[in-house]
Write an enzyme that holds these catalytic residues in place. Structure first.
Site, PDB file in Angstrom:
ATOM      1  N   SER A 179       5.991  19.621 117.678  1.00  0.00           N
ATOM      2  CA  SER A 179       6.438  18.683 118.185  1.00  0.00           C
ATOM      3  C   SER A 179       7.947  18.932 118.631  1.00  0.00           C
ATOM      4  CB  SER A 179       6.310  17.601 117.485  1.00  0.00           C
ATOM      5  OG  SER A 179       6.723  16.186 117.904  1.00  0.00           O
TER       6      SER A 179
ATOM      7  N   SER B 149       5.118  10.986 120.421  1.00  0.00           N
ATOM      8  CA  SER B 149       5.400  10.491 119.200  1.00  0.00           C
ATOM      9  C   SER B 149       5.722  11.770 118.345  1.00  0.00           C
ATOM     10  CB  SER B 149       4.356   9.722 118.683  1.00  0.00           C
ATOM     11  OG  SER B 149       4.734   9.047 117.515  1.00  0.00           O
ATOM     12  N   GLU B 150       7.232  11.827 118.148  1.00  0.00           N
ATOM     13  CA  GLU B 150       7.645  12.908 117.237  1.00  0.00           C
ATOM     14  C   GLU B 150       6.926  13.422 116.065  1.00  0.00           C
ATOM     15  OE1 GLU B 150       9.341  10.301 118.129  1.00  0.00           O
ATOM     16  OE2 GLU B 150      11.190  10.063 116.517  1.00  0.00           O
ATOM     17  N   ASN B 151       6.296  12.391 115.623  1.00  0.00           N
ATOM     18  CA  ASN B 151       5.644  13.063 114.087  1.00  0.00           C
ATOM     19  C   ASN B 151       4.449  14.010 114.611  1.00  0.00           C
ATOM     20  OD1 ASN B 151       4.646  10.374 115.184  1.00  0.00           O
ATOM     21  ND2 ASN B 151       3.255  10.228 113.572  1.00  0.00           N
TER      22      ASN B 151
END
Lengths: 246, 219
Positions: free
Chosen positions: B88, B46-48
């Site tokens: 990330s 999850s890119e967060n």
């Protein structure tokens, strides 16, 4: 020198002026320094350029500063959840500079690390690269992006000691660690304020050198933007967020 | 019969491999996680700032500090790690993520992708899409084959060239629509190739609904 201040207003005293640039940590409403945003609102400072991945939602987070027209420009990657934002933007009252999310994160990291510019593949051949230098390295094209710094950064952490050493919690970390490094002064709000030595030095995410001032915000209401749940009887794999089979 | 959203997700899941680190976009791509084969180890990014994304929490166990890139409450797994947005996107840009599955407004026969902006409409921003398509090793688009206009007409989405602002140039490796599957030789001269038809869909139907040029190499 004492870094700990009694409340958000005191922590921001002397740091705010019109037309300044402020970095604000958080992703959506997760890990936002809401009490410090509230104090900026109460100060009445205007013409702000705000660097933040998102712009809050109506009345929450940075939405509070949009309501009062204190923001002149946003530097963000995604601002979809805010009606007041859309109204001001379409009315020409608010300027927006969209950065790809990873480029925004890296610009801030670079700014804090003394790197004035870097090259990235992200955005080559798109609107994002217009007017920027493109250079070829090893047969691939990369666009030059500038490091980003601010006059003030406001961040939220889960735990901090009185020296400003910080620990973030889960996905509330997001943009907070880079922003803490990239401003002339960084003010941190922490849910748990402890004495030096109480945090294992191996577990510190942001060393205290980056934190100028710190406040304790013990009774914090955290908002959820998209509440998604699963029924207890469903198997794990039926939930849309899914998960790797281990 | 064209494929349903679930069937498109099921088809996309065939691109998963054991040990893959995968980023799933919002919408149909999210459904792909329901079709990870038993015994296959796939970690969702999850890119967060999270690897090893778990399912939605049970009611009452939501944690405001634990969300995915769509801002939905999720859970952790024993394999989970958390990190900053810079780390990330370092793993995304640095080519460490094996597969990105995402939606699109338009895809061109050379692999150009448009999925973030329609001129004249309110622009919400590109989020992490430009970074993902530029950095992830393999990019799979899952989308409806045609766009349905308000007046009932249909507009092709697989084009010779995108007319919407681009998210990335020559970035798409595969397109899965409700009508079939295409591969794209994004870095070479091979162009676009139709490799699978959805059940009951004919090559003629696809030809009628596709503007971009493609070869046919059905299995």
């Amino acid at each position: 020198m004492k870094k700990v201040h009694p409340d958000p207003k005191a922590a921001l005293a002397g740091l705010l002026r019109d037309d300044m640039t402020v970095m604000c940590g958080g992703f959506g409403l997760c890990g936002i320094p809401d009490e410090l945003i509230e104090a900026i609102r109460e100060s009445g400072v205007k013409g702000l350029t705000v660097v933040s991945n998102n712009a809050g939602i109506d009345g929450v987070g940075l939405g509070k500063l949009l309501e009062t027209r204190q923001v002149r420009k946003m530097i963000s990657s995604y601002v979809g959840e805010n009606k007041e934002f859309a109204r001001q933007y379409l009315g020409g009252e608010l300027e927006i500079e969209f950065n790809p999310q990873g480029t925004l994160a890296e610009r801030i990291r670079a700014g804090g690390a003394g790197i004035p510019a870097f090259f990235t593949k992200t955005g080559v051949g798109t609107k994002v690269a217009e007017g920027k230098e493109v250079r070829e390295f090893d047969g691939e094209h990369y666009v030059m992006e500038r490091g980003l710094v601010a006059d003030l950064a406001i961040v939220h952490a889960w735990k901090g000691d009185t020296e400003g050493n910080l620990v973030y919690r889960k996905t509330a970390r997001n943009f907070n660690p880079m922003m803490a490094t990239a401003a002339e002064v960084t003010v941190a709000q922490v849910e748990h304020l402890v004495q030096p030595g109480e945090i294992d030095p191996d577990h510190i995410h942001t060393p205290g050198i980056f934190i100028g001032r710190i406040i304790h915000v013990p009774t914090r209401e955290k908002r959820i933007e998209q509440r998604t749940v699963r029924k207890r009887k469903e198997p794990d794999t039926a939930a849309a967020a899914g998960g790797g089979q281990i | 019969m064209a494929w349903t959203r679930e069937q498109m997700a099921e088809r996309a899941a065939k691109e998963l491999q054991d040990g893959f680190y995968v980023n799933l976009g919002i919408g149909i791509p999210t459904l792909v996680s329901n079709y990870i084969p038993d015994g296959m180890s796939v970690q969702l990014q999850s890119e967060n700032g999270m690897l090893g994304m778990g399912p939605f929490p049970f009611e009452g166990e939501e944690d405001p500090d634990l969300i995915n890139a769509g801002k939905q409450t999720i859970t952790a797994l024993p394999t989970t790690s958390y990190f900053s947005s810079a780390d990330s996107f370092g793993m995304i840009r640095g080519g460490h993520i094996d597969l990105s599955i995402l939606g699109a407004m338009q895809v061109a026969e050379n692999g150009d992708l448009a999925n973030w902006m329609i001129p004249g409409k309110m622009v919400k921003g590109m989020g992490g899409a430009m970074d993902l398509v530029a950095g992830v090793k393999k990019v799979v688009v899952v989308m409806e084959h045609v766009a349905k206009n308000k007046d009932g007409t249909e507009a092709p989405k697989l084009l010779k060239a995108c007319d919407l602002p681009l998210t990335g140039t020559q970035v798409v490796d595969m397109v899965i629509t409700d009508l079939g599957v295409f591969t794209i030789d994004k870095k070479g001269e091979g162009g676009m190739t139709l490799v699978e038809l959805a059940d009951g869909v004919t090559e003629d139907e696809i030809r009628a609904k596709t503007e971009g040029a493609f070869k046919v190499a059905l299995a």
